[in-house]
Design an enzyme around this catalytic site. Structure first.
Site, PDB file in Angstrom:
ATOM      1  N   LYS A 189      40.022   1.760 -26.505  1.00 50.37           N
ATOM      2  CA  LYS A 189      40.559   2.959 -26.732  1.00 50.37           C
ATOM      3  C   LYS A 189      40.800   3.093 -28.136  1.00 50.37           C
ATOM      4  O   LYS A 189      40.923   4.225 -28.713  1.00 50.37           O
ATOM      5  CB  LYS A 189      42.294   2.485 -26.180  1.00 50.37           C
ATOM      6  CG  LYS A 189      43.119   3.814 -26.110  1.00 50.37           C
ATOM      7  CD  LYS A 189      42.537   4.949 -25.230  1.00 50.37           C
ATOM      8  CE  LYS A 189      43.472   6.158 -25.699  1.00 50.37           C
ATOM      9  NZ  LYS A 189      42.632   7.120 -24.826  1.00 50.37           N
TER      10      LYS A 189
ATOM     11  N   SER B 110      20.278  22.878 -37.646  1.00 55.98           N
ATOM     12  CA  SER B 110      20.922  21.860 -36.552  1.00 55.98           C
ATOM     13  C   SER B 110      21.549  23.061 -35.645  1.00 55.98           C
ATOM     14  O   SER B 110      20.698  23.419 -34.677  1.00 55.98           O
ATOM     15  CB  SER B 110      21.908  21.219 -37.180  1.00 55.98           C
ATOM     16  OG  SER B 110      22.308  20.023 -36.500  1.00 55.98           O
TER      17      SER B 110
END
Length: 347
Positions: free
Chosen positions: A227, A175
């Site tokens: 949010k 990765s």
């Protein structure tokens, strides 16, 4: 009555045979002897007591001395550790420069861009370094940190076109680790190394079902529709999930572009190449994800042709090691893991 009794009226009567003999009075010489004997014992006791007091005082003084000396040594070691840096003097003689990335790639620690990039800069800038080996053992980590290191390798290779950079993989280069490795001139692996995992993930937990069972109500107030994005204590929002998936796809594409750019025509793409799968080293060579087999020593000796190695890796000082020894770093790692739920990772 005889005449003698009348002639000597003061004569003492004869003593009875049962009466004890008179005790002679104590003479001055015997009293002095007793007093002298008692004084000798007192002198010995006084001397023993005085010796014990002196010994106790000496022991206390030595104890204070050793405590002060120990404190001075401790302060000196701490001071030296905080002020210790590797010498900036360049090594004498031609050599192969070595930089290591060991562990998770994150914003702090030895796998961060802040630690790796300065080491790479010094390794390339050294006049006597014939080439650079980047040794990677990492499962991945932050795409931001990996991307920053990848960009710096690309820049350095352009600035020093005659100085190659080779990646050597030991256990794992997956990765984010492979994101970095893709920028190298060549990648060398072991036949059993783990290579690949070209993908992106964002993980977390959802506690809504558990909260309903125990009767806990989530009270979240926000100013802004999104949010509370991916809040683990609130039901998953389909719109937010779609947005997060698009964000992951964009980062994944950046990863793919970096691999394609770095590997070029050597890469033999298949539908699984960018699927997040990983392979052993022998398969990675077949797929063009790696170039061949090698170790740090063999690459320095046979490829760079400079057998002597000089390690430019930035290492931890004593303060960090002491904190880890006492578990502070472990505690902070746990805290970061708890607070970083939902963070995007290349692993």
């Amino acid at each position: 009555m005889s005449n003698n009794e009348f002639e000597n009226p003061q004569a003492q009567p004869p003593q009875s045979p049962q009466s004890p003999p008179p005790v002679p009075p104590t003479t001055g010489s015997s009293a002095a002897g007793e007093e002298k004997k008692g004084g000798w014992e007192r002198d010995v006791l006084e001397k023993l007591a005085l010796f014990a007091v002196k010994e106790q005082r000496a022991r206390r003084r030595w104890s204070i001395f050793f405590k002060i000396a120990g404190l001075a040594v401790f302060v000196f070691v701490i001071w030296s550790a905080f002020n210790y840096t590797k010498s900036d003097a360049e090594p004498v003689g031609t050599h192969t420069a070595l930089v290591e990335i060991n562990g998770t790639i994150e914003a702090e620690g030895r796998g961060s861009a802040a630690a790796v990039i300065p080491a790479l800069d010094k390794a390339f800038a050294a006049d006597d370094s014939m080439g650079v080996i980047l040794k990677i053992n990492s499962p991945g980590g932050s795409p931001v940190q990996a991307g920053m290191i990848n960009d710096e390798i690309v820049r350095l290779r352009k600035e020093y076109p005659k100085k190659p950079l080779y990646v050597v993989v030991e256990e794992m280069c997956a990765s984010g680790g492979y994101y970095i490795a893709a920028a190298a001139d060549k990648i060398y692996v072991n036949k059993a190394s783990i290579v690949g995992s070209i993908g992106v993930l964002m993980d977390g937990f959802g506690f809504t079902g558990l909260m309903d069972k125990v009767g806990v109500e989530r009270r979240l107030l926000t100013a802004g529709e999104n949010k509370g994005f991916m809040d683990p204590f609130s039901p998953q929002n389909a719109k937010q999930k779609e947005y997060a998936q698009q964000m992951l796809s964009d980062i994944h594409q950046q990863f793919i572009d970096a691999v394609r750019k770095g590997r070029g025509q050597r890469l033999k793409e298949t539908p699984e190449t960018f699927s997040g799968l990983f392979w052993i080293g022998s398969k990675a060579v077949e797929m063009g994800l790696a170039d061949g087999y090698g170790t740090v020593d063999s690459v320095a000796r046979d490829v760079i042709k400079a057998e002597d190695l000089v390690d430019y890796t930035q290492t931890e000082g004593l303060p960090e090691r002491v904190l880890k020894k006492f578990g502070v770093a472990v505690g902070s790692g746990v805290a970061k893991s708890m607070l970083s739920g939902g963070a995007i990772q290349l692993r």
